[in-house]
Motif scaffolding. Structure first.
Motif, PDB file in Angstrom:
ATOM      1  N   VAL A 162      14.217 -18.148   8.230  1.00  0.00           N
ATOM      2  CA  VAL A 162      12.948 -18.769   8.720  1.00  0.00           C
ATOM      3  C   VAL A 162      13.051 -20.116   9.247  1.00  0.00           C
ATOM      4  N   GLY A 163      14.306 -20.214   9.686  1.00  0.00           N
ATOM      5  CA  GLY A 163      14.691 -21.594  10.479  1.00  0.00           C
ATOM      6  C   GLY A 163      15.410 -22.540   9.564  1.00  0.00           C
ATOM      7  N   HIS A 164      16.314 -23.636  10.104  1.00  0.00           N
ATOM      8  CA  HIS A 164      16.798 -24.483   9.243  1.00  0.00           C
ATOM      9  C   HIS A 164      16.024 -25.421   8.744  1.00  0.00           C
ATOM     10  N   CYS A 165      16.260 -25.588   7.402  1.00  0.00           N
ATOM     11  CA  CYS A 165      15.498 -26.569   6.641  1.00  0.00           C
ATOM     12  C   CYS A 165      14.040 -26.473   6.884  1.00  0.00           C
ATOM     13  N   HIS A 166      13.471 -25.120   6.485  1.00  0.00           N
ATOM     14  CA  HIS A 166      12.018 -25.092   6.644  1.00  0.00           C
ATOM     15  C   HIS A 166      11.594 -25.933   5.411  1.00  0.00           C
ATOM     16  N   PRO A 167      10.695 -26.649   5.739  1.00  0.00           N
ATOM     17  CA  PRO A 167      10.231 -27.631   4.733  1.00  0.00           C
ATOM     18  C   PRO A 167       9.521 -26.966   3.315  1.00  0.00           C
ATOM     19  N   ARG A 168       8.762 -25.617   3.544  1.00  0.00           N
ATOM     20  CA  ARG A 168       8.320 -25.165   2.320  1.00  0.00           C
ATOM     21  C   ARG A 168       9.425 -24.570   1.807  1.00  0.00           C
TER      22      ARG A 168
ATOM     23  N   GLU B 221      11.115 -27.756  -0.096  1.00  0.00           N
ATOM     24  CA  GLU B 221      10.363 -28.320  -1.197  1.00  0.00           C
ATOM     25  C   GLU B 221      10.213 -27.353  -2.263  1.00  0.00           C
ATOM     26  N   ALA B 222      10.606 -26.071  -2.135  1.00  0.00           N
ATOM     27  CA  ALA B 222      10.479 -25.311  -3.281  1.00  0.00           C
ATOM     28  C   ALA B 222      12.000 -25.465  -4.107  1.00  0.00           C
ATOM     29  N   VAL B 223      12.910 -25.421  -3.091  1.00  0.00           N
ATOM     30  CA  VAL B 223      14.193 -25.648  -3.860  1.00  0.00           C
ATOM     31  C   VAL B 223      14.433 -27.093  -4.594  1.00  0.00           C
ATOM     32  N   SER B 224      13.769 -28.072  -4.047  1.00  0.00           N
ATOM     33  CA  SER B 224      13.959 -29.244  -4.826  1.00  0.00           C
ATOM     34  C   SER B 224      13.021 -29.229  -5.959  1.00  0.00           C
ATOM     35  N   ARG B 225      11.548 -28.914  -5.972  1.00  0.00           N
ATOM     36  CA  ARG B 225      11.035 -28.811  -7.023  1.00  0.00           C
ATOM     37  C   ARG B 225      11.605 -28.059  -8.400  1.00  0.00           C
ATOM     38  N   GLN B 226      12.199 -26.908  -7.895  1.00  0.00           N
ATOM     39  CA  GLN B 226      12.597 -26.245  -9.094  1.00  0.00           C
ATOM     40  C   GLN B 226      14.115 -26.625  -9.660  1.00  0.00           C
ATOM     41  N   ALA B 227      14.796 -27.326  -8.771  1.00  0.00           N
ATOM     42  CA  ALA B 227      16.168 -27.983  -9.059  1.00  0.00           C
ATOM     43  C   ALA B 227      15.844 -29.047  -9.913  1.00  0.00           C
TER      44      ALA B 227
ATOM     45  N   PRO C  67      20.035 -14.139   3.862  1.00  0.00           N
ATOM     46  CA  PRO C  67      18.703 -14.473   4.540  1.00  0.00           C
ATOM     47  C   PRO C  67      17.390 -14.393   3.682  1.00  0.00           C
ATOM     48  N   MET C  68      17.570 -13.594   2.583  1.00  0.00           N
ATOM     49  CA  MET C  68      16.510 -13.518   1.774  1.00  0.00           C
ATOM     50  C   MET C  68      15.908 -15.035   1.024  1.00  0.00           C
ATOM     51  N   GLY C  69      16.899 -15.801   0.938  1.00  0.00           N
ATOM     52  CA  GLY C  69      16.760 -17.138   0.488  1.00  0.00           C
ATOM     53  C   GLY C  69      17.221 -18.161   1.431  1.00  0.00           C
ATOM     54  N   ASN C  70      16.861 -18.007   2.644  1.00  0.00           N
ATOM     55  CA  ASN C  70      17.283 -18.858   3.824  1.00  0.00           C
ATOM     56  C   ASN C  70      18.533 -19.756   3.554  1.00  0.00           C
ATOM     57  N   GLY C  71      19.542 -19.049   3.267  1.00  0.00           N
ATOM     58  CA  GLY C  71      20.683 -19.388   2.978  1.00  0.00           C
ATOM     59  C   GLY C  71      21.319 -19.960   1.616  1.00  0.00           C
ATOM     60  N   MET C  72      20.333 -19.814   0.705  1.00  0.00           N
ATOM     61  CA  MET C  72      20.454 -20.051  -0.609  1.00  0.00           C
ATOM     62  C   MET C  72      21.449 -18.876  -1.380  1.00  0.00           C
ATOM     63  N   PRO C  73      22.278 -19.070  -2.354  1.00  0.00           N
ATOM     64  CA  PRO C  73      23.023 -17.808  -2.882  1.00  0.00           C
ATOM     65  C   PRO C  73      22.192 -17.049  -3.352  1.00  0.00           C
ATOM     66  N   ILE C  74      21.439 -16.036  -2.954  1.00  0.00           N
ATOM     67  CA  ILE C  74      20.806 -14.913  -3.512  1.00  0.00           C
ATOM     68  C   ILE C  74      20.830 -13.509  -2.655  1.00  0.00           C
ATOM     69  N   ALA C  75      21.153 -12.565  -3.233  1.00  0.00           N
ATOM     70  CA  ALA C  75      21.176 -11.377  -2.673  1.00  0.00           C
ATOM     71  C   ALA C  75      20.570 -10.389  -3.579  1.00  0.00           C
TER      72      ALA C  75
ATOM     73  N   SER D 169      17.417 -20.216  -6.889  1.00  0.00           N
ATOM     74  CA  SER D 169      17.405 -19.353  -5.665  1.00  0.00           C
ATOM     75  C   SER D 169      16.300 -18.595  -5.583  1.00  0.00           C
ATOM     76  N   ILE D 170      15.685 -18.222  -6.712  1.00  0.00           N
ATOM     77  CA  ILE D 170      14.434 -17.224  -6.623  1.00  0.00           C
ATOM     78  C   ILE D 170      13.136 -18.146  -6.136  1.00  0.00           C
ATOM     79  N   ALA D 171      13.332 -19.448  -6.274  1.00  0.00           N
ATOM     80  CA  ALA D 171      12.172 -20.093  -5.660  1.00  0.00           C
ATOM     81  C   ALA D 171      12.342 -20.278  -4.249  1.00  0.00           C
ATOM     82  N   ALA D 172      13.606 -20.208  -3.719  1.00  0.00           N
ATOM     83  CA  ALA D 172      13.863 -20.310  -2.350  1.00  0.00           C
ATOM     84  C   ALA D 172      13.426 -18.855  -1.949  1.00  0.00           C
ATOM     85  N   ALA D 173      13.865 -17.634  -2.354  1.00  0.00           N
ATOM     86  CA  ALA D 173      13.530 -16.477  -1.757  1.00  0.00           C
ATOM     87  C   ALA D 173      11.990 -16.250  -1.888  1.00  0.00           C
ATOM     88  N   SER D 174      11.122 -16.838  -2.920  1.00  0.00           N
ATOM     89  CA  SER D 174       9.902 -16.693  -3.063  1.00  0.00           C
ATOM     90  C   SER D 174       9.208 -17.394  -1.938  1.00  0.00           C
TER      91      SER D 174
END
Length: 444
Positions: A75-81, A84-90, A287-295, A323-328
């Motif tokens: 969904v593009g490099h460093c998509h803000p949503r 934000e989801a990764v930062s909040r969950q981390a 790609p399901m997590g925009n590069g986060m380690p999830i498959a 990773s689930i937050a990113a994928a969501s």
């Protein structure tokens, strides 16, 4: 002619490190010392990237590069949503799946809702390679077989098992002893009028080869656009006969959706859907997590049930909270920003523009693809269709110098592999076409 086994398509020649500017030379030398020779770099002049935003990447000097290659930041490099989801969950919780968790189940329901109803179970990993590895384990357990059928220049991962079904890694990486290859469904070079029947015939021959040697077939695996074989997508529906041949042998059909999945082909969410088929297992990657380690591997319950009852599965941080937050977030962005439709529109603009270039440039033998997954094949002669990998390399590196990033595919490395992030717009397509046209005009 295939690439030498020690080389990589669009790879930097480490023997030429002395020709680089001092800063880049120092980085390459440190990299070689610390990481070793297996790690390769793209382009004749390696890129030093420091920032990304949307469909753009920026080097250490601030120069922008239009990214027409990297599918993992879907969904593009460093998509803000996503950020934000990764930062909040981390900042809240990040642990494994042996505790109850609503977010994991909520995401699983949303993900499975995008798939055919028959695929109603999902198992998570950290990478596409792990997901393919898991799918093969399940296929072998379920069928009692060990034979695997792949295409001749496939790529499916980097674990030992997945590397053994990835001939595109080169001859130095041996295929598994129970692995058989079949030709890719190359509509440009194969004369068969019915490419679907031709491929099914090849798969049936591979099954017969395995069976004659006492090897029970377990699975056929392919991605729906045959990305490393050369990008072959047409005609839609041609894989149905292959699915039938696989099932007739008692084997499973595994759809590798790591590259074509999540709307990239502009015709629904999944590459296999273009062919009107339902695989037994569908695997997806980062790609399901925009590069986060999830498959993940989604599958029919009957395929997984006995495996699940008898074999305990655990992937320490597969489907962790971050990773689930990113994928969501990725799933939401794809829907909210109509990125599947965007892939269809922008891809159609790209294909139309590329075919216009083809009409006035004899070096372009074929243009093909679907959505934002496109191949441009260069040849030395349209009659003989002899591959021109040298020209493809020159085009790729000249475009890199002019601020556009692509790479190559196919055994001879003569096919431009165009696979940008999904927000790639029709305006971005226009810019890409302008640069490509200029590069082709300047190359003899």
């Amino acid at each position: 002619m295939t690439k030498p086994q020690s080389s990589m398509i669009n790879g930097f020649d480490a023997a030429k490190v002395a020709s680089l500017p001092a800063h880049e030379r120092a980085l390459v030398e440190r990299r070689q010392f610390l990481l070793g020779p297996s790690y390769r770099l793209f382009y004749k002049e390696p890129l030093h990237l420091v920032r990304g935003e949307g469909v753009w990447l920026y080097d250490q000097n601030g120069k922008p590069y239009l990214d027409a290659y990297n599918n993992v930041p879907s969904v593009g490099h460093c998509h803000p949503r996503v950020v934000e989801a990764v930062s909040r969950q981390a900042a809240t919780l990040n642990t494994h799946t042996r505790y109850l968790d609503d977010a994991l189940l909520d995401y699983s329901e949303r993900l499975l809702a995008t798939l055919p109803a028959e695929l109603s179970r999902v198992m998570y990993t950290c990478s596409g390679s792990e997901a393919v590895d898991l799918a093969l384990r399940i296929a072998c357990f379920h069928t009692g077989g060990t034979g695997i059928i792949i295409t001749e220049n496939a790529y499916h991962g980097t674990t030992r098992t997945t590397a053994e079904i990835s001939p595109s890694l080169g001859e130095a990486m041996p295929l598994g002893q129970h692995v058989v290859t079949v030709p890719a469904p190359d509509t440009y070079r194969r004369a068969e009028a019915d490419i679907g029947e031709a491929m099914a015939r090849d798969v049936r021959a591979a099954i017969a080869f395995l069976t004659r040697r006492g090897i029970k077939p377990a699975a056929f695996i392919a991605d729906g656009i045959f990305s490393t074989d050369g990008i072959f997508s047409e005609p839609a529906g041609f894989l149905q006969k292959t699915l039938d041949a696989v099932h007739a042998a008692g084997a499973l059909y595994i759809a590798d959706e790591v590259q074509p999945g999540f709307g990239r082909l502009g015709d629904g969410m999944w590459g296999f859907a273009r062919h009107g088929i339902v695989p037994d297992i569908a695997v997806m990657g980062k790609p399901m997590g925009n590069g986060m380690p999830i498959a993940a591997a989604a599958m029919k319950p009957a395929v997984q049930e006995e495996f699940g009852q008898k074999i305990r599965y655990f992937n320490t941080f597969g489907a962790n909270h971050v990773s689930i937050a990113a994928a969501s977030a990725v799933l939401s962005v794809i829907g909210d920003e109509d990125l599947v439709d965007n892939a269809k529109r922008s891809g159609a603009a790209m294909l139309a523009g590329l075919r216009s270039l083809q009409e006035c440039d004899e070096r372009i033998g074929d243009v093909r693809g679907s959505g934002l997954f496109i191949g441009v094949e260069f040849v030395k002669d349209r009659t003989t269709r002899e591959p021109n990998g040298t020209l493809a390399s020159d085009v790729i590196n000249d475009m890199r110098r002019r601020g556009v990033l692509i790479s190559a595919a196919g055994p001879a490395g003569n096919i431009l592999k165009i696979r940008p992030p999904l927000p790639f717009s029709t305006e971005n397509a226009g810019h890409f076409l302008d640069v490509l046209g200029s590069v082709l005009s300047d190359l003899p």
